[in-house]
Structure formats: structure tokens, C-alpha cells
Design a protein around this motif. Sequence first.
Motif, PDB file in Angstrom:
ATOM      1  N   GLU A  93       0.782  -1.341   0.260  1.00 36.09           N
ATOM      2  CA  GLU A  93      -0.438   0.225   0.055  1.00 36.09           C
ATOM      3  C   GLU A  93       0.987   1.694  -0.282  1.00 36.09           C
ATOM      4  OE1 GLU A  93      -2.534  -0.132   2.966  1.00 36.09           O
ATOM      5  OE2 GLU A  93      -3.744  -1.976   2.178  1.00 36.09           O
ATOM      6  N   HIS A  94       2.075   1.271   0.791  1.00 37.03           N
ATOM      7  CA  HIS A  94       2.613   2.523   0.690  1.00 37.03           C
ATOM      8  C   HIS A  94       4.031   2.870  -0.132  1.00 37.03           C
ATOM      9  CE1 HIS A  94      -0.265   3.702   3.054  1.00 37.03           C
ATOM     10  NE2 HIS A  94      -0.486   2.836   4.506  1.00 37.03           N
ATOM     11  N   GLY A  95       4.391   1.164  -0.344  1.00 35.74           N
ATOM     12  CA  GLY A  95       6.004   1.571  -1.341  1.00 35.74           C
ATOM     13  C   GLY A  95       6.031   1.833  -2.455  1.00 35.74           C
ATOM     14  N   PRO A  96       7.036   1.874  -2.919  1.00 31.10           N
ATOM     15  CA  PRO A  96       8.492   1.735  -3.032  1.00 31.10           C
ATOM     16  C   PRO A  96       9.099   2.880  -1.648  1.00 31.10           C
ATOM     17  CG  PRO A  96       8.814   2.546  -4.895  1.00 31.10           C
ATOM     18  CD  PRO A  96       7.176   2.582  -4.772  1.00 31.10           C
ATOM     19  N   PHE A  97       9.741   1.884  -0.519  1.00 29.98           N
ATOM     20  CA  PHE A  97      10.439   2.653   0.052  1.00 29.98           C
ATOM     21  C   PHE A  97      11.747   3.053  -0.224  1.00 29.98           C
ATOM     22  CE2 PHE A  97       7.116   0.294   2.253  1.00 29.98           C
ATOM     23  CZ  PHE A  97       6.331   1.285   2.608  1.00 29.98           C
ATOM     24  N   ASP A  98      11.811   5.136   0.100  1.00 24.98           N
ATOM     25  CA  ASP A  98      13.373   5.377  -0.047  1.00 24.98           C
ATOM     26  C   ASP A  98      14.204   4.749   1.872  1.00 24.98           C
ATOM     27  OD1 ASP A  98      11.131   7.520  -1.481  1.00 24.98           O
ATOM     28  OD2 ASP A  98      13.426   8.005  -2.120  1.00 24.98           O
ATOM     29  N   PHE A  99      13.755   4.875   2.721  1.00 25.83           N
ATOM     30  CA  PHE A  99      14.289   4.106   3.679  1.00 25.83           C
ATOM     31  C   PHE A  99      13.333   3.616   4.381  1.00 25.83           C
ATOM     32  CE2 PHE A  99      16.318   8.651   3.425  1.00 25.83           C
ATOM     33  CZ  PHE A  99      17.561   8.379   2.946  1.00 25.83           C
ATOM     34  N   ILE A 100      14.084   2.580   5.119  1.00 24.89           N
ATOM     35  CA  ILE A 100      13.291   1.520   6.011  1.00 24.89           C
ATOM     36  C   ILE A 100      14.041   1.641   7.386  1.00 24.89           C
ATOM     37  CG2 ILE A 100      12.670  -0.786   6.939  1.00 24.89           C
ATOM     38  CD1 ILE A 100      12.250  -1.891   4.363  1.00 24.89           C
ATOM     39  N   MET A 101      13.363   2.140   8.425  1.00 20.34           N
ATOM     40  CA  MET A 101      14.412   2.684   9.748  1.00 20.34           C
ATOM     41  C   MET A 101      13.539   0.933  10.484  1.00 20.34           C
ATOM     42  SD  MET A 101      12.916   6.555  10.418  1.00 20.34           S
ATOM     43  CE  MET A 101      14.200   6.298  11.776  1.00 20.34           C
ATOM     44  N   VAL A 102      14.998   0.242  10.937  1.00 17.71           N
ATOM     45  CA  VAL A 102      14.818  -1.060  11.309  1.00 17.71           C
ATOM     46  C   VAL A 102      14.726  -0.592  13.078  1.00 17.71           C
ATOM     47  CG1 VAL A 102      15.344  -3.254  11.343  1.00 17.71           C
ATOM     48  CG2 VAL A 102      15.332  -2.139   9.360  1.00 17.71           C
ATOM     49  N   THR A 103      13.534  -0.762  13.866  1.00 21.10           N
ATOM     50  CA  THR A 103      13.675  -0.118  15.049  1.00 21.10           C
ATOM     51  C   THR A 103      13.012  -1.586  16.342  1.00 21.10           C
ATOM     52  OG1 THR A 103      11.742   0.577  15.276  1.00 21.10           O
ATOM     53  CG2 THR A 103      13.606   1.868  14.505  1.00 21.10           C
ATOM     54  N   THR A 104      12.719  -2.610  14.974  1.00 19.43           N
ATOM     55  CA  THR A 104      12.863  -3.752  15.979  1.00 19.43           C
ATOM     56  C   THR A 104      14.091  -4.514  17.194  1.00 19.43           C
ATOM     57  OG1 THR A 104      13.609  -5.442  14.556  1.00 19.43           O
ATOM     58  CG2 THR A 104      11.107  -4.741  14.585  1.00 19.43           C
ATOM     59  N   LYS A 105      13.167  -4.940  17.737  1.00 16.01           N
ATOM     60  CA  LYS A 105      14.215  -6.136  18.684  1.00 16.01           C
ATOM     61  C   LYS A 105      15.538  -6.826  17.333  1.00 16.01           C
ATOM     62  CE  LYS A 105      12.891  -7.162  22.518  1.00 16.01           C
ATOM     63  NZ  LYS A 105      13.714  -5.664  23.776  1.00 16.01           N
ATOM     64  N   ASN A 106      16.735  -7.198  17.565  1.00 13.62           N
ATOM     65  CA  ASN A 106      17.477  -7.828  16.390  1.00 13.62           C
ATOM     66  C   ASN A 106      17.925  -9.315  16.917  1.00 13.62           C
ATOM     67  OD1 ASN A 106      19.665  -8.428  14.681  1.00 13.62           O
ATOM     68  ND2 ASN A 106      20.669  -6.257  14.421  1.00 13.62           N
TER      69      ASN A 106
END
Lengths: 349, 349
Positions: free
Chosen positions: B74-87
Motif C-alpha cells: 500500500e505504501h512502497g516503494p520505500f526510500d528508507f526503512i528504519m529498523v527499530t525492532t529487536k535484533n
Amino acid sequence: MTLPKVLIVGAGGIGTINALALDLNGKADATLVVRSDYNLVKEKGYEINSSMYGNFHNWRPNHFVPSIDVAAKEHGPFDFIMVTTKNIPDGPSSCESIIESAVTPGFTTIVLMQNGIDIEVPMKKAFPNNVVLSGVIYIGSSNENGVVTAKGTDTIRIGSFNDNPKEFAAMEKFAEIYQIEGKNTVVVDHECRKARWEKLVYNVSFNPLTAIVNMDVNRCQIHGANETLIRPAMRELIAIAKSDGYDIPEKTMEFFIHIGDGFFYCPSMCIDTRKKQLMEIEVILGNPLKVAEKNGVDAPILNTFYNLLKLKQMQLKEDKGLVKIDKEDYVGNNSDEYPSIFIEKNNLK
Amino acid sequence: MTLPKVLIVGAGGIGTINALALDLNGKADATLVVRSDYNLVKEKGYEINSSMYGNFHNWRPNHFVPSIDVAAKEHGPFDFIMVTTKNIPDGPSSCESIIESAVTPGFTTIVLMQNGIDIEVPMKKAFPNNVVLSGVIYIGSSNENGVVTAKGTDTIRIGSFNDNPKEFAAMEKFAEIYQIEGKNTVVVDHECRKARWEKLVYNVSFNPLTAIVNMDVNRCQIHGANETLIRPAMRELIAIAKSDGYDIPEKTMEFFIHIGDGFFYCPSMCIDTRKKQLMEIEVILGNPLKVAEKNGVDAPILNTFYNLLKLKQMQLKEDKGLVKIDKEDYVGNNSDEYPSIFIEKNNLK
């Protein structure tokens, strides 16, 4: 002939079985101190399920009393005191202070039925004119609300800390009143320090590890702890024992590694943390680490275990109201300043 | 002009504040992936209490979606993905697999807003044609059932892992869309590995320690852990960083030691264990220890922390049904034989 009088202090899995053995043997006049379960024992006695002495319903010791003071007043003076309580010098009551009122100076032999090294030091200091013996026990026994389950064989290595004739005589006498042919074994060990180091190979590793991670021995092993923590911790203990003059072979380590294969059990220290009871960290870890420090032996895993358990012990003490933390005493920095301070300090581009 | 599209993956304390900042700034078209709280946010939005952006009732991000797949569709394509999940590479889903469906190869810049060292390695392997940036964040923020509390300042050190022009351009663009004069700070850091080692001084010590003993930072310190465990663990980390080419001054350690004076708080790893959530042990401890091993640096305390936490992690996995132990697979010795075997093996007198 009057029978020798024996007081057993501590009515856990060990003390109850000790009382049972002495009563069955009939060669001593035994008294068991039963503190928390006194009313329960008075009302219905113990339920004993033991592989070495058989099963008993509603069993009560010949004498049982709610406190040391009552024991001393009604059943003393004692030839022997068997100390089967936990040994927690950093707790509210030392073993010396617990038994004090029942010790007759120059007469009573004190038998320390507990784990750890150098446990006789404070006891001898408190009672310089009494014989203090070492009792190293090999039994799997528990007492849960009056239901005592004892497996394996009841074996006691009765030992001398000082290797002197007065101690040897007391040991022979103890063996005589405790040993029941075909049911238990008393091994007279003229020098007990090696036995104590040997048993520590087990206690120094499995007890702290399972208490820290709150997981049974076998799960720890399945998840790789034999290699990552258990054998390395045992090797540190073996090196400390060696610096103290005792050679413990690798096969002892391997024996302990596999002692509980398939049983998925938790050693006492793990159970203590689950029950929110104080742990025996000083006699199991603290004292060996003092020997390590004195002799310049590196023991980083045992040191880490010890320092982690000291924190857990403080938490247990706070939960019990033995220690109080007043947060107002500790108001300091304002962590809101964290990012700016940090960045300034590090001279970011 | 079309605004750059930003996807934020992970709606915890950090991700929600990131989404708020981007929406307030109006220089990006941001989408927040909200998994567990989706219905809550749809119904009443977030309650935001922040010292840097102010307070908001019933705040909803411009776009929020229940999954990465919906976001991509619905909202891509993304210039940035900020990954803030646990790793948690040792968990059921790696960060790479989580974001995969929203990454446009050769186009999307991936910003890893997470702690630890060498976290870019698996990400670069999975997306070799995408720019991967480092985001080191300095904020105290939590999201408890839609109530977001953020203290301090929102500061991001946006960094380059590879020190190349393509990364620099992406970093400048990120700074442009995120930075709000007077409200937050984006520091452009052309080489981020030092910042990651620095933050690890804190994370490698306080996080494991509090998770292992289940006690807040300040109680640990009151009970002596600064001397026994915290500074020694931090010094091991500093030695590892040094072997990797980064000098971290002692004052950084002292800054972290006092960062939470008076706050009696629990770091994230401790909270994870309390909530029975998997912990970030590989990126915080495992990866630094790999560097230590490669460079021959001794780190016994960190190694012990790591191995203890791996056991706790297995317990969390078993509790979650990710691991199953079948006791029948592990039936071995019979511990009833313990005393006699032991005594025989040791040739008692």
C-alpha cells in the motif's frame, strides 16, 4: 549404661534421616530440633520413604523439640551435636550462634554435616575446647512438608579436620552409634579436607549455575553448559584444590558431570532461590575463592558466579526484610542529560 | 514534489517516536508497522508523553499498517526503512527476513536503529545492492500498551559502515528529513563503528548483569557490582574495542557508571526476561566475543555472562514453544548408584 546423647539441629532431608537412623540403631538417645514443622510432626509425624531404611507412616523421633533452648534444658548435656542446617555465615544467624545454648564446653562433639571448605574455622573459634568433626554426606534426600524422600545409600564420611587422637576417638564413637550393618555406611576418614574439595567439584558448579539461570542441571547440559561453563568451573575448583595440596583427578569431574543424567533435577541452591531462601554461597564459593586468592589461582568463572549470587542473595535479603534500600539515599545524576553530555564528552564530528 | 517514503519497522518506544518526528517534520511520507498494538492504535491512537516533542492524545501516525507485506503493497516503494525492532538472529525471525518484502533492491536505504556490533553483516549479505546505514540512538523511551514515554533528547548518530560516498549521500538525506531544529539532533558520523563500541560499554555490562540477576542497575551498584562485575566487564569490552582499533577512554566508562544514579531502572534486557521475551544476546555479547576470539583478547566475565544468558534464552524459547525437550531422550545413569560409585572410584581408606 546411659546411651550417648545426640542432638540433631536441622530437620531437613538430612537431619530427619539422621534421627531415624539413630533411633533405629538404638545406640544413642537422639533429639531432633524441628522448628518450622513442629506442630505438623506433633500432630501426625513424618511420612518417610527411604530406599535404605524402608518406609514409615506417622513416624516421630524419640525426642523432638521446637528449639535448641528446649533441647538443652530437657535433653542435654549432649555428647554429639550433628549440625544439618544450612550454613549461611552472611545470613542472620551463624551456625555457631544457633547451636550455642546446647554446646557443653569441653564435652560436646560438634559434627558439621554440611558442604563447603573451611566451615570448621568459625566453629572452632566459637568453641575452642570442643572437638569439631567433618561429616560429608552422600545421599539424595528431601523433606517437603513432613514427607521425607531419601534415595541411594546413606553414607557419611566422618572426618578429622586436625588429624589428632581426640578427634579420632570421637569419630570412632560416632561411627559406632550411627552405623547399621547393611543399611548405611560410615567411613572413617582421618583427613577430611580432600573429601570436602572433591564434593565441591559438584557443588561449586551445578549449584551456582542452576541457581543463577533457574534451570535444572540436565537442561543446562543439553544446551551446552558442560563445555561452556560446568567443566571450566570444575577445572577452576580443581586448580584451587591443587594449590591447597589436593589432587583431584579428571575422572572425578566426569563422574559428577554424568551423575544426574536423565533426572532433570535442581540442586539445593536452585531450590533455595525458587523458595526465596538464602543460599550457602560463602561456604560453597566464597571460601574456595579465598584460598584461590591466597594462592594466586585464577578463577574468573567462579568469581563471576560468586559475585552474581551475592547480588541475588541481597535481593533475597531485601525480600525477607533483612536489608532495606531507601531510594532517597541514592538520588544523583539526572539521566535526562545523558545524550548531550555523552556527545559533548566524545567530541563528535 | 513527492516526499521520500519511509517505513519504520518496530513500534516500540523508539519506532513510535521516530514516526512522530517524521510526521511532525513533514519532510517524509512515513509508515509505521504496528503489529501487536494495531487494533489499539486504530481505536484510540497513542498517548505520547515526550520531553522533546510534547504530549499528544490519541495520536496516530499518518500511515500505520499491521504488517510489512501490507506496508509494501500500500505504501512502497520505500526510500528508507528504519529498523527499530529487536535484533535477535538466534530467534525465529532475523531482521533481514522481517523486512525483506519491503526492500526494493538497489533503491531502499536500510537504517539499522539497533545496538550491537557487526549487525550490518547479515543485512548486507541479504541485500548486497542496498545502502545499509547505522543509527545509534540516545533516548530513554518506552511504549507500554500504547502509552509512549520519551525522556531526554531524541539524538541519532547516523553513521556509515563503509565510509563511501553513496552512504554519505543517503545519510545527508536522512538527516534532512529527520532533523527538526530545536527538537532533535541528527549527528552525521562518517565512521560509526566507534559509536557502536562506545554504546556497547553500557549495553554489554548493565544489560546482561540485570537480566541475569533480575535486579535494577542501582541495586546492583549499591551491593558492590561496580567493583566486582560492572567495571571489570566494561574493561573487557574496552580491551576488545581496542583490539579492533578503537580507543575508548576510561571517562566513557565512568560516565556510563553514573548515568542512572538514583533512578532504580531496569535496562531492556532485564525487562525482556521479566516479560519472557527473547533477548538481544548475540548482537550485544556474541558478536563482540567473536571479535575478542579473533584478536586473542581474554574476556572471561563477558564470556560467562554470554553463556549464562544463552541458557536463559533457551529457557525463554522453551517457554514460548520454540524449543522442545523430550526427557525420554536423555535417560542415562541411575543416580541411585551415586554414593557407592563415588566412594569406590576414590579409593577411600
